[in-house]
Scaffold this motif. Structure first.
Motif, mmCIF file in Angstrom:
data_model
loop_
_atom_site.group_PDB
_atom_site.id
_atom_site.type_symbol
_atom_site.label_atom_id
_atom_site.label_comp_id
_atom_site.label_asym_id
_atom_site.label_seq_id
_atom_site.Cartn_x
_atom_site.Cartn_y
_atom_site.Cartn_z
ATOM 1 N N ALA A 181 0.954 -1.271 -0.111
ATOM 2 C CA ALA A 181 0.090 -0.141 -0.069
ATOM 3 C C ALA A 181 0.668 1.393 -0.057
ATOM 4 O O ALA A 181 0.593 2.142 -0.625
ATOM 5 N N TRP A 182 1.860 1.233 0.725
ATOM 6 C CA TRP A 182 2.785 2.471 0.844
ATOM 7 C C TRP A 182 3.479 2.822 -0.382
ATOM 8 O O TRP A 182 3.384 3.882 -0.916
ATOM 9 N N LEU A 183 3.873 1.721 -1.085
ATOM 10 C CA LEU A 183 4.652 1.893 -2.287
ATOM 11 C C LEU A 183 3.875 2.344 -3.497
ATOM 12 O O LEU A 183 4.209 3.150 -4.514
ATOM 13 N N ARG A 184 2.458 1.578 -3.514
ATOM 14 C CA ARG A 184 1.646 2.275 -4.385
ATOM 15 C C ARG A 184 1.436 3.806 -4.395
ATOM 16 O O ARG A 184 1.239 4.386 -5.334
ATOM 17 N N ASN A 185 1.344 4.360 -3.022
ATOM 18 C CA ASN A 185 1.244 5.534 -2.854
ATOM 19 C C ASN A 185 2.517 6.430 -3.622
ATOM 20 O O ASN A 185 2.492 7.694 -3.633
ATOM 21 N N ASN A 186 3.402 5.677 -3.778
ATOM 22 C CA ASN A 186 4.492 6.466 -4.279
ATOM 23 C C ASN A 186 5.365 6.071 -5.643
ATOM 24 O O ASN A 186 6.319 6.387 -5.907
ATOM 25 N N GLN A 187 4.399 5.218 -6.246
ATOM 26 C CA GLN A 187 5.162 4.522 -7.519
ATOM 27 C C GLN A 187 5.153 5.798 -8.466
ATOM 28 O O GLN A 187 5.990 5.126 -9.454
ATOM 29 N N GLU A 188 4.858 6.788 -8.607
ATOM 30 C CA GLU A 188 5.182 7.869 -9.565
ATOM 31 C C GLU A 188 6.626 8.446 -9.219
ATOM 32 O O GLU A 188 7.139 9.152 -10.333
ATOM 33 N N THR A 189 6.835 8.381 -7.937
ATOM 34 C CA THR A 189 7.943 9.278 -7.559
ATOM 35 C C THR A 189 9.132 8.391 -7.045
ATOM 36 O O THR A 189 10.195 8.898 -6.962
ATOM 37 N N LEU A 190 8.959 7.235 -6.481
ATOM 38 C CA LEU A 190 10.155 6.396 -5.845
ATOM 39 C C LEU A 190 11.102 5.964 -6.658
ATOM 40 O O LEU A 190 10.997 5.192 -7.475
ATOM 41 N N GLN A 191 12.249 6.437 -6.623
ATOM 42 C CA GLN A 191 13.661 6.093 -7.390
ATOM 43 C C GLN A 191 14.586 5.287 -6.422
ATOM 44 O O GLN A 191 15.512 4.538 -7.012
ATOM 45 N N TYR A 192 14.322 5.434 -4.968
ATOM 46 C CA TYR A 192 15.536 4.762 -4.261
ATOM 47 C C TYR A 192 14.766 4.088 -3.159
ATOM 48 O O TYR A 192 13.871 4.723 -2.458
ATOM 49 N N LEU A 193 15.236 2.487 -2.917
ATOM 50 C CA LEU A 193 14.544 1.886 -1.985
ATOM 51 C C LEU A 193 15.791 0.841 -1.143
ATOM 52 O O LEU A 193 16.296 0.307 -2.049
ATOM 53 N N SER A 194 15.904 1.122 0.158
ATOM 54 C CA SER A 194 16.683 0.276 0.771
ATOM 55 C C SER A 194 16.050 -0.564 2.159
ATOM 56 O O SER A 194 15.373 0.156 2.596
ATOM 57 N N LEU A 195 16.377 -1.599 2.112
ATOM 58 C CA LEU A 195 15.831 -2.586 3.150
ATOM 59 C C LEU A 195 16.895 -2.945 4.145
ATOM 60 O O LEU A 195 17.823 -3.939 3.509
ATOM 61 N N ILE A 196 17.227 -2.603 5.327
ATOM 62 C CA ILE A 196 18.154 -2.977 6.180
ATOM 63 C C ILE A 196 17.861 -3.629 7.140
ATOM 64 O O ILE A 196 17.103 -3.357 8.181
ATOM 65 N N CYS A 197 18.205 -5.143 7.200
ATOM 66 C CA CYS A 197 17.668 -5.963 8.096
ATOM 67 C C CYS A 197 18.822 -6.600 8.899
ATOM 68 O O CYS A 197 20.023 -6.267 8.697
ATOM 69 N N LYS A 198 18.650 -7.400 9.761
ATOM 70 C CA LYS A 198 19.784 -8.001 10.681
ATOM 71 C C LYS A 198 19.396 -9.567 10.542
ATOM 72 O O LYS A 198 18.849 -10.116 11.431
ATOM 73 N N SER A 199 19.669 -10.169 9.409
ATOM 74 C CA SER A 199 19.472 -11.781 9.153
ATOM 75 C C SER A 199 18.013 -11.980 9.350
ATOM 76 O O SER A 199 17.599 -12.915 9.786
ATOM 77 N N SER A 200 17.026 -11.108 9.141
ATOM 78 C CA SER A 200 15.516 -11.049 9.239
ATOM 79 C C SER A 200 14.903 -11.829 8.173
ATOM 80 O O SER A 200 15.357 -11.855 7.000
ATOM 81 N N THR A 201 13.952 -12.655 8.522
ATOM 82 C CA THR A 201 13.403 -13.646 7.455
ATOM 83 C C THR A 201 12.158 -13.171 6.816
ATOM 84 O O THR A 201 11.346 -13.753 6.361
ATOM 85 N N ARG A 202 11.974 -11.753 7.188
ATOM 86 C CA ARG A 202 10.608 -11.072 6.792
ATOM 87 C C ARG A 202 10.509 -10.687 5.574
ATOM 88 O O ARG A 202 9.504 -10.572 4.721
ATOM 89 N N VAL A 203 11.459 -10.236 4.987
ATOM 90 C CA VAL A 203 11.775 -9.867 3.625
ATOM 91 C C VAL A 203 11.972 -11.284 2.936
ATOM 92 O O VAL A 203 12.986 -11.710 2.735
ATOM 93 N N THR A 204 11.059 -11.480 1.858
ATOM 94 C CA THR A 204 11.205 -12.744 1.096
ATOM 95 C C THR A 204 10.992 -12.277 -0.377
ATOM 96 O O THR A 204 10.649 -11.314 -0.800
ATOM 97 N N ASP A 205 11.273 -13.658 -1.024
ATOM 98 C CA ASP A 205 10.859 -13.583 -2.590
ATOM 99 C C ASP A 205 9.424 -13.071 -2.911
ATOM 100 O O ASP A 205 9.234 -12.184 -3.691
ATOM 101 N N GLY A 206 8.340 -13.374 -2.043
ATOM 102 C CA GLY A 206 7.094 -13.020 -2.174
ATOM 103 C C GLY A 206 6.927 -11.522 -1.847
ATOM 104 O O GLY A 206 6.071 -11.061 -2.526
ATOM 105 N N VAL A 207 7.584 -11.052 -0.692
ATOM 106 C CA VAL A 207 7.492 -9.571 -0.522
ATOM 107 C C VAL A 207 7.886 -8.842 -1.620
ATOM 108 O O VAL A 207 7.265 -7.608 -2.063
#
Length: 468
Positions: A181-207
């Protein structure tokens, strides 16, 4: 008789050219006290970028002073374009914390021209802070702590629209759930995305597949510590970026990540035909020979300018081969401005080749064995455009501070560097390289090289979690 020239005789139009070279906030504050003219030129620079770091002396007290100033003096708050809060006074009685938070919110509301905000201190980001930041009309860059539990409602985040740059630190499951939902609201402008985890399993191929449709305008994508992400998830994002990716970071991803498959897909589609910067990590289980071959294939058609490579965690057995370094330099040396190696051994011969053949190299971050330090100076002397050097010892030697004999060695090496070098680091320390003219007894003039403390309020590039 003409009076001797003094600084005040300079045309006022030259003052901005002088003031822009002052980087320490305390020095800019001193300039503001010189005169009204100096104040007018210095105060916008003093408040343009505001930083509070955890290692600052009395950092928590400075938070209070900062936001009281921004709250009480709206004309100064309107000068703030970048706000970085990496420390915050949390260990307070509830009523004291609420009072400080009210002060902060009042200050933020006055920052009408705020363009970029970083707020990463765990537990200090609340729903009220997010709601206030979301109302900042000019905000296009956001970096926040993603651990929302018991602190803020993650569904406030989709209110941040029209973002150009977004970084999430340690995102919780609830924050990850908001991403489509968040990225849908920014799809026209978003140029840079970083996801910094610590061996987290929450970010997956499905996400990544779920958010890929909303990142068609993406140009920079960085993943750190996402062991459930394979080449399939990354391909979903990269293949959907219609402009082409300029910067890509793949650090601490799944051991099932198939570099051969990813390389073949990218080359077949031309997905990385505009790639300028890449950050890679290799783990202890990787077959380095095969991996390096596929990386060279991945980068074969990219107009690469920045190359970063390291191992995962503290593993130090991998050595970057001379052949691999030579191949990177042969393919990209005419464009490379940064060559960065962390936590991987490399030979002094490879370093010499990088310095000799990367004709526009400006930044070099390397791991050097102790017995190779004597040979490093002549290598660096060949890099005629070099501006910043950082030398790390292999991690199995320890990461102690700079002892006196190492300081003397650094100074000896710095004196052999080209005059373009302005910054020299060793392990955990960073120095500015100063040069001053010295007249000898016979009237000759030469440059005396000294090392002084690092002055810039910004974190040196080599210490950033995400190197862009």
């Amino acid at each position: 008789m003409a009076h001797p020239a003094v600084f005040s005789d300079l045309p006022v139009e030259l003052l901005p050219l002088v003031v822009q070279h002052i980087v320490r906030p305390s020095h800019l504050a001193a300039l503001c006290l010189v005169s009204k003219t100096f104040y007018n030129f210095a105060v916008p620079l003093l408040y343009e970028r505001v930083f509070i770091y955890a290692w600052h002396k009395e950092g928590k007290a400075k938070v209070v002073k900062l936001f009281r100033t921004l709250s009480d003096h709206p004309h100064l708050a309107q000068l703030v374009q970048q706000l970085v809060i990496r420390d915050f006074p949390k260990a307070l009685q509830s009523e004291d914390f609420d009072a400080i938070l009210d002060l902060c919110l009042s200050g933020v509301r006055n920052c009408k021209n705020l363009r970029a905000c970083t707020w990463t201190r765990h537990g200090s980001l609340t729903s009220r802070v997010l709601e206030t930041l979301a109302d900042c009309p000019q905000l296009t860059e956001l970096e926040v702590n993603g651990q929302h539990n018991n602190y803020y409602d993650p569904w406030i985040l989709p209110r941040f629209a029209h973002l150009r740059k977004l970084s999430l630190i340690m995102p919780s499951g609830g924050v990850i759930d908001t991403l489509p939902a968040w990225l849908r609201n920014n799809q026209e402008t978003l140029q840079y995305l970083s996801l910094i985890c610590k061996s987290s399993t929450r970010v997956t191929d499905g996400v990544l597949r779920d958010i890929a449709p909303y990142m068609a305008n993406l140009e920079y994508f960085y993943l750190v510590g996402c062991p459930k992400v394979t080449h399939e998830g990354l391909w979903a994002v990269v293949s959907g970026a219609y402009k082409g990716i300029l910067g890509l970071g793949m650090e601490g991803l799944s051991t099932a990540f198939d570099m051969a498959v990813f390389s073949e897909r990218c080359n077949r589609s031309g997905a990385l035909a505009r790639l300028r910067s890449i950050t890679l990590t290799v783990d202890e289980h990787t077959s380095l020979v095969e991996w390096q071959k596929h990386v060279l294939g991945l980068l074969s058609s990219a107009p690469l300018q920045q190359f970063h490579i390291s191992t995962v965690g503290g593993h130090v057995n991998h050595r970057l081969s001379d052949e691999f370094c030579a191949a990177i330099v042969s393919a990209h040396g005419g464009r490379l401005t940064r060559f960065s190696v962390h936590r991987m051994r490399m030979s002094i011969g490879a370093i010499a080749d990088i310095c000799a053949r990367c004709s526009v190299l400006q930044q070099l971050f390397i791991v050097v064995e102790q017995n190779d330090l004597d040979a490093l100076g002549p290598c660096l002397a060949q890099a005629r455009c070099l501006r910043a050097v950082h030398v790390n010892r292999p991690l199995d030697y320890g990461s102690e501070d700079v002892p006196r004999h190492s300081y003397d060695k650094i100074l000896e090496i710095a004196r052999q560097c080209p005059s373009t070098v302005k910054q020299f680091g060793f392990n955990t320390r960073v120095f500015q390289v100063e040069r001053s003219a010295v007249v000898t007894t016979d009237g000759a003039v030469h440059a005396e090289v000294t090392l002084s403390p690092y002055e810039s309020p910004e974190i040196p590039e080599q210490f950033l979690v995400v190197r862009t």
